[in-house]
Scaffold this active site. Structure first.
Site, PDB file in Angstrom:
ATOM      1  N   LYS A   9       0.656  -1.056  -0.216  1.00 15.96           N
ATOM      2  CA  LYS A   9      -0.018   0.213  -0.099  1.00 15.96           C
ATOM      3  C   LYS A   9       0.886   1.358  -0.049  1.00 15.96           C
ATOM      4  O   LYS A   9       2.286   1.296   0.257  1.00 15.96           O
ATOM      5  CB  LYS A   9      -0.976   0.223   1.380  1.00 15.96           C
ATOM      6  CG  LYS A   9      -2.151  -1.072   1.166  1.00 15.96           C
ATOM      7  CD  LYS A   9      -3.050  -0.969   2.343  1.00 15.96           C
ATOM      8  CE  LYS A   9      -4.146  -1.788   2.077  1.00 15.96           C
ATOM      9  NZ  LYS A   9      -5.138  -2.007   3.431  1.00 15.96           N
ATOM     10  N   TYR A  49     -12.677  -1.270  -3.785  1.00 14.03           N
ATOM     11  CA  TYR A  49     -13.110  -1.369  -2.548  1.00 14.03           C
ATOM     12  C   TYR A  49     -14.652  -1.533  -2.542  1.00 14.03           C
ATOM     13  O   TYR A  49     -15.249  -0.971  -1.367  1.00 14.03           O
ATOM     14  CB  TYR A  49     -12.575  -0.550  -1.489  1.00 14.03           C
ATOM     15  CG  TYR A  49     -11.084  -0.847  -1.071  1.00 14.03           C
ATOM     16  CD1 TYR A  49     -11.029  -2.015  -0.312  1.00 14.03           C
ATOM     17  CD2 TYR A  49      -9.964  -0.055  -1.441  1.00 14.03           C
ATOM     18  CE1 TYR A  49      -9.708  -2.189   0.158  1.00 14.03           C
ATOM     19  CE2 TYR A  49      -8.766  -0.335  -0.819  1.00 14.03           C
ATOM     20  CZ  TYR A  49      -8.702  -1.550  -0.172  1.00 14.03           C
ATOM     21  OH  TYR A  49      -7.337  -1.885   0.367  1.00 14.03           O
ATOM     22  N   PHE A  57     -15.424   4.338   6.748  1.00 11.01           N
ATOM     23  CA  PHE A  57     -13.974   4.752   6.537  1.00 11.01           C
ATOM     24  C   PHE A  57     -13.982   4.630   4.846  1.00 11.01           C
ATOM     25  O   PHE A  57     -12.664   4.905   4.322  1.00 11.01           O
ATOM     26  CB  PHE A  57     -13.090   3.840   6.981  1.00 11.01           C
ATOM     27  CG  PHE A  57     -13.402   2.303   6.846  1.00 11.01           C
ATOM     28  CD1 PHE A  57     -12.890   1.687   5.702  1.00 11.01           C
ATOM     29  CD2 PHE A  57     -13.961   1.865   7.770  1.00 11.01           C
ATOM     30  CE1 PHE A  57     -13.316   0.309   5.373  1.00 11.01           C
ATOM     31  CE2 PHE A  57     -14.154   0.203   7.607  1.00 11.01           C
ATOM     32  CZ  PHE A  57     -13.737  -0.412   6.481  1.00 11.01           C
ATOM     33  N   ARG A  85      -2.518 -13.821   4.350  1.00  3.23           N
ATOM     34  CA  ARG A  85      -3.184 -13.097   5.488  1.00  3.23           C
ATOM     35  C   ARG A  85      -2.342 -13.407   6.894  1.00  3.23           C
ATOM     36  O   ARG A  85      -2.473 -12.495   7.591  1.00  3.23           O
ATOM     37  CB  ARG A  85      -4.876 -13.540   5.312  1.00  3.23           C
ATOM     38  CG  ARG A  85      -5.445 -12.854   4.230  1.00  3.23           C
ATOM     39  CD  ARG A  85      -7.059 -12.849   4.334  1.00  3.23           C
ATOM     40  NE  ARG A  85      -7.520 -12.187   5.258  1.00  3.23           N
ATOM     41  CZ  ARG A  85      -8.057 -10.783   5.366  1.00  3.23           C
ATOM     42  NH1 ARG A  85      -7.792 -10.113   4.234  1.00  3.23           N
ATOM     43  NH2 ARG A  85      -8.661 -10.187   6.277  1.00  3.23           N
ATOM     44  N   THR A  91      -5.773  -6.639  10.522  1.00  2.00           N
ATOM     45  CA  THR A  91      -6.053  -5.345   9.969  1.00  2.00           C
ATOM     46  C   THR A  91      -5.586  -4.218  10.796  1.00  2.00           C
ATOM     47  O   THR A  91      -4.875  -3.289  10.427  1.00  2.00           O
ATOM     48  CB  THR A  91      -7.604  -5.056   9.717  1.00  2.00           C
ATOM     49  OG1 THR A  91      -8.082  -6.268   9.109  1.00  2.00           O
ATOM     50  CG2 THR A  91      -7.913  -3.866   9.016  1.00  2.00           C
ATOM     51  N   ARG A 102       2.195  -6.357   9.037  1.00  2.00           N
ATOM     52  CA  ARG A 102       1.389  -5.092   9.796  1.00  2.00           C
ATOM     53  C   ARG A 102       1.994  -4.581  11.252  1.00  2.00           C
ATOM     54  O   ARG A 102       2.122  -3.641  11.547  1.00  2.00           O
ATOM     55  CB  ARG A 102      -0.047  -5.377   9.792  1.00  2.00           C
ATOM     56  CG  ARG A 102      -0.747  -5.334   8.266  1.00  2.00           C
ATOM     57  CD  ARG A 102      -1.837  -5.830   8.206  1.00  2.00           C
ATOM     58  NE  ARG A 102      -2.785  -5.420   6.781  1.00  2.00           N
ATOM     59  CZ  ARG A 102      -4.038  -5.920   6.603  1.00  2.00           C
ATOM     60  NH1 ARG A 102      -4.492  -6.805   7.307  1.00  2.00           N
ATOM     61  NH2 ARG A 102      -4.622  -5.509   5.527  1.00  2.00           N
ATOM     62  N   ASN A 112      -1.986   0.342   6.703  1.00  2.00           N
ATOM     63  CA  ASN A 112      -1.815  -0.847   7.249  1.00  2.00           C
ATOM     64  C   ASN A 112      -0.687  -1.500   6.311  1.00  2.00           C
ATOM     65  O   ASN A 112      -0.736  -2.819   6.371  1.00  2.00           O
ATOM     66  CB  ASN A 112      -2.990  -1.435   7.888  1.00  2.00           C
ATOM     67  CG  ASN A 112      -3.874  -2.076   6.882  1.00  2.00           C
ATOM     68  OD1 ASN A 112      -3.786  -1.621   5.637  1.00  2.00           O
ATOM     69  ND2 ASN A 112      -4.792  -2.579   7.118  1.00  2.00           N
ATOM     70  N   HIS A 115      -2.352  -5.318   1.464  1.00  2.00           N
ATOM     71  CA  HIS A 115      -3.747  -5.881   1.408  1.00  2.00           C
ATOM     72  C   HIS A 115      -3.611  -7.420   1.072  1.00  2.00           C
ATOM     73  O   HIS A 115      -2.671  -7.843   0.228  1.00  2.00           O
ATOM     74  CB  HIS A 115      -4.399  -4.984   0.043  1.00  2.00           C
ATOM     75  CG  HIS A 115      -5.807  -5.707  -0.150  1.00  2.00           C
ATOM     76  ND1 HIS A 115      -6.808  -5.636   0.116  1.00  2.00           N
ATOM     77  CD2 HIS A 115      -5.865  -6.852  -1.570  1.00  2.00           C
ATOM     78  CE1 HIS A 115      -7.774  -6.385  -0.492  1.00  2.00           C
ATOM     79  NE2 HIS A 115      -6.856  -7.061  -1.515  1.00  2.00           N
ATOM     80  N   GLU A 126     -10.254  -9.730  -7.697  1.00  2.00           N
ATOM     81  CA  GLU A 126      -9.283  -8.788  -7.508  1.00  2.00           C
ATOM     82  C   GLU A 126      -8.132  -9.037  -8.538  1.00  2.00           C
ATOM     83  O   GLU A 126      -7.338  -8.032  -8.834  1.00  2.00           O
ATOM     84  CB  GLU A 126      -8.620  -8.869  -6.203  1.00  2.00           C
ATOM     85  CG  GLU A 126      -9.830  -8.338  -5.058  1.00  2.00           C
ATOM     86  CD  GLU A 126      -9.402  -8.336  -3.671  1.00  2.00           C
ATOM     87  OE1 GLU A 126      -9.977  -7.656  -2.938  1.00  2.00           O
ATOM     88  OE2 GLU A 126      -8.203  -8.896  -3.283  1.00  2.00           O
TER      89      GLU A 126
HETATM   90  P1  IDP Z   1      -8.285  -6.391   5.542  1.00  2.00           P
HETATM   91  O1  IDP Z   1      -7.370  -5.406   4.606  1.00  2.00           O
HETATM   92  O2  IDP Z   1      -7.277  -6.781   6.717  1.00  2.00           O
HETATM   93  O3  IDP Z   1      -9.201  -7.457   4.822  1.00  2.00           O
HETATM   94  P2  IDP Z   1     -10.943  -4.971   5.645  1.00  2.00           P
HETATM   95  O4  IDP Z   1     -11.863  -5.002   6.849  1.00  2.00           O
HETATM   96  O5  IDP Z   1     -11.223  -5.658   4.547  1.00  2.00           O
HETATM   97  O6  IDP Z   1      -9.492  -5.563   6.148  1.00  2.00           O
HETATM   98  O7  IDP Z   1     -10.780  -3.380   5.417  1.00  2.00           O
HETATM   99  C1  IDP Z   1      -9.977  -2.915   4.227  1.00  2.00           C
HETATM  100  C2  IDP Z   1      -8.992  -1.987   4.532  1.00  2.00           C
HETATM  101  O8  IDP Z   1      -9.877  -0.790   4.831  1.00  2.00           O
HETATM  102  C3  IDP Z   1      -8.112  -2.194   5.743  1.00  2.00           C
HETATM  103  O9  IDP Z   1      -6.961  -2.965   5.147  1.00  2.00           O
HETATM  104  C4  IDP Z   1      -7.535  -0.850   6.011  1.00  2.00           C
HETATM  105  O10 IDP Z   1      -6.837  -0.140   5.396  1.00  2.00           O
HETATM  106  C5  IDP Z   1      -9.093   0.028   6.059  1.00  2.00           C
HETATM  107  N1  IDP Z   1      -9.858  -0.083   7.307  1.00  2.00           N
HETATM  108  C6  IDP Z   1     -10.448  -1.154   7.853  1.00  2.00           C
HETATM  109  N2  IDP Z   1     -11.124  -0.870   8.727  1.00  2.00           N
HETATM  110  C7  IDP Z   1     -10.817   0.529   9.145  1.00  2.00           C
HETATM  111  C8  IDP Z   1     -11.238   1.482  10.210  1.00  2.00           C
HETATM  112  O11 IDP Z   1     -11.905   1.158  11.078  1.00  2.00           O
HETATM  113  N3  IDP Z   1     -10.831   2.568  10.104  1.00  2.00           N
HETATM  114  C9  IDP Z   1      -9.821   2.921   8.995  1.00  2.00           C
HETATM  115  N4  IDP Z   1      -9.644   2.129   7.969  1.00  2.00           N
HETATM  116  C10 IDP Z   1     -10.026   1.115   7.861  1.00  2.00           C
END
Ligand code: IDP
Length: 137
Positions: A9, A49, A57, A85, A91, A102, A112, A115, A126
């Site tokens: 990212k 997304y 968010f 993962r 996350t 991470r 973070n 992805h 994807e």
């Molecule tokens: P993942 O990337 O671990 O699968 P997801 O829940 O699919 O997590 O969320 C996608 C992306 O959205 C996360 O990697 C992160 O960059 C962002 N994200 C997820 N939850 C939050 C939040 O509560 N606040 C801000 N950004 C978030």
């Protein structure tokens, strides 16, 4: 063999962590089938997304993902989706296991560093979102 889709990212590319993350990918047995550096448009990020479009968010996430270049990857190994993962970690880096990408590199729950597809159906959406068949080798 299974394929997954990964992104290094913007926060990680900006801090010149791409090499360190690619090293972990190769050291953990993933074959890199596709790799390129791109800068997503805002529209590309929103399409990628779209499952999160109702989340609070979503706008910040799409702005973040399109603010500077990323490295998109198609990775292959047995159990690639779950294993990538695991290597990424949770996350929210505050909850991530020691030794994960991470935990070691992420700034916060949004920025973070990495992805990874969360299921075979997600990977099937994807991977072709960013790669055509000639780019996977
Ligand atoms: P993942 O990337 O671990 O699968 P997801 O829940 O699919 O997590 O969320 C996608 C992306 O959205 C996360 O990697 C992160 O960059 C962002 N994200 C997820 N939850 C939050 C939040 O509560 N606040 C801000 N950004 C978030």
């Amino acid at each position: 063999m299974e394929r997954t889709f990964a992104i290094i990212k913007p926060d990680a590319v900006e801090r010149k962590l791409a090499g360190k993350i690619l090293d972990r990918i190769e050291a953990n047995g993933f074959a890199i089938r596709g790799m390129k550096k791109i800068k997503m448009t805002r529209e590309q990020a929103e399409g990628f997304y779209y499952v999160h479009k109702e989340r609070p968010f979503f706008n910040d996430l799409c702005a973040f993902m399109s603010r500077s270049p990323v490295i998109v990857l198609c990775l292959e190994k047995d159990n690639a989706i779950a294993d990538w993962r695991t290597l990424m970690g949770a996350t929210n880096p505050a909850n991530a296991e020691a030794g994960t990408i991470r935990k070691d590199f992420a700034i916060n729950i949004e920025e973070n560093s990495a992805h990874g597809s969360d299921a075979p159906e997600t990977a099937a959406f994807e991977i072709p979102y960013f790669f055509n068949a000639f780019e996977l080798v």
